[in-house]
Design a protein around this motif. Sequence first.
Motif: not given
Length: 698
Positions: A143, A145, A173, A175, A181, A213-214, A216, A238-240
């Motif tokens: 992923l 970052a 990430r 979803d 969101r 989207e991500i 951290e 969370v997808s990833d």
Amino acid sequence: MSRHPEDRGGELRALFFESANELLQSLNEAGLELESRPADQEVIRRVRRAVHTLKGDSAACGFNQLSELAHELEDVLTPHIAQARAADLAELVLTAVDSFGAMLTAYQRKAEPPAAEALHAMIRKLLEEPASPKSTGLAAPQLPAQFAWTEYEQLMISEAVHRGETVYNVALRIDPNSLMRAAAFQLIRNVLHGSGTVIALRPEDNVTAATVEIIEAVLASSQPEEKLLQRCRIPSIVSDVRLERAATAETPEHELLGDLLDAQAAKLAAGAAETAGSGTAANPSTSGSAATAVAESTLRVDAARIDAVMNLVGELIIGKSMLNRTLTEFDKKHARDPLRAKLADAMAFQARILDELHKCVLKIRMVPVEQLFRRFPRVVRDVAKQCGKDVALSLSGQNTDLDKSILDALSEPLMHLVRNSVDHGIEPADERLTAGKPARGTVYLNAYHQGTQVVIEVRDDGRGIDPAHLRTQAVEKGILKPAEAKRLTDQETLNLIFESGFSTASEVTEVSGRGIGMDVVRTVLDRLKGTVHVSSKKGRGTTIQLRAPLTLASIQTLLFRVGGRLFAVPLSSVVEITRITDPEIHRIDQREVLRLRDQILTLVRLDHLSRLRSIDTEPVRKKHFVIVIGAAEKRFGLLVDSLVGEEELVIKALPDEIVSSDLVSGASILGDGTVVLILNVPAVLSRLSRATQLGAIA
């Protein structure tokens, strides 16, 4: 092999050998960590840095074979191979330590270094063999970052790592199918806060999260990685997930917090980089680090120089005693002289400063026992592997300080004790399971202070020692006669393991069985004026306790006279003092004994144990002083003519040609020039044990 000019070459090589040994120790520890955590990227980075430093330093000293071997090892320590063949790296690193150590020993002896074929073969195997399908699957794209933390956040990460916390970089990430969101971000935030301490978070609020989207974060957590990954994988949110250790080793500025200002650290580091020389390969990203400043603030001093200073301090202490005696005589003759008060004040001031100087020099000689304990995880691992056993090592008391010379002297005895604990003490796994114990055995190393002594314990949870078996072995080996063996108590029987040539092993192996290790333990402790005590419970384990003085430079003693001669005995060995008359002394089996309360003490006369000629012209006294001496679990009474008092003595070693008796371990000089002989208590006990039956010693 290229050489430096002779005026600086020797000094450069001496510094290299000292730093190289420290690097090998760190590689040893890293190899053991890799066995338990094969995929730990931080440990692998530590190995790469140590090997890189060793390569550069050895090249600077002209040790090209070592430098080339380290360079070859660097080719294997790549992220790709480390990720694909992580399980094989531990054995590679430990083999490299052994090979590097053998080469360093050869260089120190100015001999040709060994070829290290085993290490070359392991390196070739890792470079040539392709990674397994399972391993290659791990190299899937991660992923994306940034983890671009501010300087303040990096400082907070370093501080957390410095405190011993585990810090992770986390990327999640959201979803794409998630419609809310901001709510998803808040849920992720709650999960992170519930998993540990959140040091940094991007984005920081719900409003910004609506377009991101991500997410951290930096998380300090005590939970294992698998559990953190499981908590972070929130269904439909969370997808990833990407989770990795936060890299702080490249920026170890936290080591300087509270010690140096940042500006000073940068200045010192820059100065060190300018004078580094062309022999070492410096890394531009770390050459200006503040760690260099820490290294520059450490001064390496040869032990002989500290010994010389300690000797001079000892002479000053003798001079102080001389001045005190002179002041006492002056006081008797000129009690009302106004100069007397000024002299007394000057003497008090000098004594206070001298005491502080003495303490400071002693502290310089003191080192933590951790320097010794660090060697043993590898020893336990190797011996256990050789014996086919599963053994863990538990360390405690590593910060206990003692004299460097004593620490070095205890290295060999402890090595024998730890190896014996693994080989003889710990049972095989099937035997332990049958006895209701866990399959893994444990050896415990502990150190602590007790009065003016340091105590080091080696304990195991193994099968213990059977006194009956020891008696049988002693009779079979001809050490004891059957009648003598029957008279021994269990404790006296356990002490047989320290006899030369005696071993409980049924067969001689590469590890032990020749009966010379434990004899070395007792010999070294006697030389250090210390004691060794063994206790054991069958089926429960064995504990061996080593007691040694904190320093050999000075000692608190009790002074006494025998036959007109002045002797001293360490105050730590004195249990009590009593006074008796001749009728209270009884004879049993040609031994003089004294009944002291409910205890029968064997009495010792020094003139009976050694060829001591009396120089006393006074008449025979009707009353005698008895100093009760304690050595390990033994007690005996020392019969003396008179007591002089307590005194701190600076010990001076005596050459063998001056004093032939082993009953004297050293000497000292009083302020009036009188020589005091210091009694060797373990030697007196040993002589007494040979002259009489141990059963008479209470």
